[in-house]
Motif scaffolding. Structure first.
Motif, PDB file in Angstrom:
ATOM      1  N   UNK A  21       0.815  -1.218   0.000  1.00  0.00           N
ATOM      2  CA  UNK A  21       0.000   0.000   0.000  1.00  0.00           C
ATOM      3  C   UNK A  21       0.850   1.270   0.000  1.00  0.00           C
ATOM      4  N   UNK A  22       2.130   1.137   0.295  1.00  0.00           N
ATOM      5  CA  UNK A  22       3.014   2.307   0.330  1.00  0.00           C
ATOM      6  C   UNK A  22       4.188   2.129  -0.632  1.00  0.00           C
ATOM      7  N   UNK A  23       3.930   1.428  -1.727  1.00  0.00           N
ATOM      8  CA  UNK A  23       4.991   1.145  -2.697  1.00  0.00           C
ATOM      9  C   UNK A  23       5.620   2.445  -3.204  1.00  0.00           C
ATOM     10  N   UNK A  24       6.931   2.562  -3.011  1.00  0.00           N
ATOM     11  CA  UNK A  24       7.648   3.739  -3.483  1.00  0.00           C
ATOM     12  C   UNK A  24       7.622   4.928  -2.550  1.00  0.00           C
TER      13      UNK A  24
ATOM     14  N   UNK B 204       8.624  -1.514   4.905  1.00  0.00           N
ATOM     15  CA  UNK B 204       7.996  -2.224   6.011  1.00  0.00           C
ATOM     16  C   UNK B 204       6.493  -1.954   6.034  1.00  0.00           C
ATOM     17  N   UNK B 205       5.755  -2.898   6.617  1.00  0.00           N
ATOM     18  CA  UNK B 205       4.323  -2.700   6.804  1.00  0.00           C
ATOM     19  C   UNK B 205       4.092  -1.531   7.761  1.00  0.00           C
TER      20      UNK B 205
ATOM     21  N   UNK C  37      -2.856   5.591  10.186  1.00  0.00           N
ATOM     22  CA  UNK C  37      -1.689   4.781   9.836  1.00  0.00           C
ATOM     23  C   UNK C  37      -0.394   5.423  10.310  1.00  0.00           C
ATOM     24  N   UNK C  38       0.572   4.609  10.618  1.00  0.00           N
ATOM     25  CA  UNK C  38       1.859   5.105  11.120  1.00  0.00           C
ATOM     26  C   UNK C  38       2.961   4.126  10.767  1.00  0.00           C
ATOM     27  N   UNK C  39       4.166   4.633  10.655  1.00  0.00           N
ATOM     28  CA  UNK C  39       5.353   3.817  10.433  1.00  0.00           C
ATOM     29  C   UNK C  39       6.115   3.721  11.753  1.00  0.00           C
ATOM     30  N   UNK C  40       6.460   2.503  12.148  1.00  0.00           N
ATOM     31  CA  UNK C  40       7.249   2.309  13.375  1.00  0.00           C
ATOM     32  C   UNK C  40       8.692   2.674  13.069  1.00  0.00           C
ATOM     33  N   UNK C  41       9.274   3.587  13.831  1.00  0.00           N
ATOM     34  CA  UNK C  41      10.589   4.141  13.487  1.00  0.00           C
ATOM     35  C   UNK C  41      11.720   3.651  14.375  1.00  0.00           C
TER      36      UNK C  41
END
Length: 236
Positions: free
Chosen positions: A103-106, A113-114, A165-169
């Protein structure tokens, strides 16, 4: 402006409520000294704790809190949250779900990562003509995730939850993300586009510019004392 938050009746006593961002300023900001020594200037200078735009941005709007403790161990997430079965069909029970990598390709922030999805347990309704801007809590790089910003026409879409939605950093993080942690900072914004007007300074504007800049350079707290607007408190 009214922001109306609604939740499933069986969960009403189990959910922390969204709260004014001004009540959730982080401990690191409260502990920051008002002044610190600058090697470049060879004297003490004011820190961002004394910068109203910096603090006001952090204090603006409403925070959406994490509904329960989340245990994190090297990328694995777990929780123990004993809540009733919601009365509403299709309503989530888990505080988290996930977006697949595709869903976040590119996207440069995804890093292959998911993404997490902080599930919503409150619907949000705004007045006609207003949208809800949801973003990462302002200046909160201390949090081990980075929220992905979004804009929702919440005057129209208000009968379903808005997920975040969030990215784990911090892949090496091990510990607990506690209940009540701000996961999203939300503002009501007008949907009508502004008219953009461009002008060169005339004599009056040049004089005003020179006067204001001179005052700012000559003394501290000019903006705070003469330009900063008084902010009303959110009513709950």
């Amino acid at each position: 402006m009214r922001m109306i938050f609604r939740c499933d009746p069986r969960l009403a006593e189990h959910l922390p409520r969204p709260f004014p961002a001004r009540t959730a300023l982080p401990d690191w900001l409260r502990a920051m000294p008002a002044k610190a020594h600058s090697e470049i200037h060879d004297r003490d200078i004011r820190t961002v704790k004394q910068c109203p735009p910096f603090v006001d941005a952090m204090a603006y709007g409403v925070m959406i809190p994490l509904p329960c403790d989340i245990r994190v161990e090297h990328g694995a997430f777990a929780w123990d949250w004993d809540i009733p079965e919601p009365a509403t069909q299709g309503h989530p029970r888990a505080p988290l779900s996930f977006h697949p990598v595709a869903q976040f390709a590119g996207a440069p922030f995804a890093n292959g990562q998911a993404a997490l999805k902080f599930n919503s347990f409150w619907t949000i309704e705004l007045e006609p003509g207003w949208s809800l801007f949801a973003t990462h809590p302002v200046n909160r790089d201390d949090l081990p995730f980075r929220l992905i910003s979004g804009l929702v026409d919440a005057d129209r879409f208000h009968d379903g939850g808005i997920n975040f939605p969030a990215v784990w950093t911090q892949p090496d993080f091990a510990g607990v993300l506690p209940k009540g942690t701000p996961v999203a900072q939300c503002f009501a914004v007008p949907r009508e586009a502004p008219e953009l007007v461009f002008e060169a300074f005339d004599d009056a504007h040049r004089e005003a510019y020179a006067k204001v800049v001179g005052e700012v350079l000559a003394a501290p707290n000019v903006y705070r004392k003469h330009f900063r607007a008084k902010r009303g408190r959110l009513v709950t």
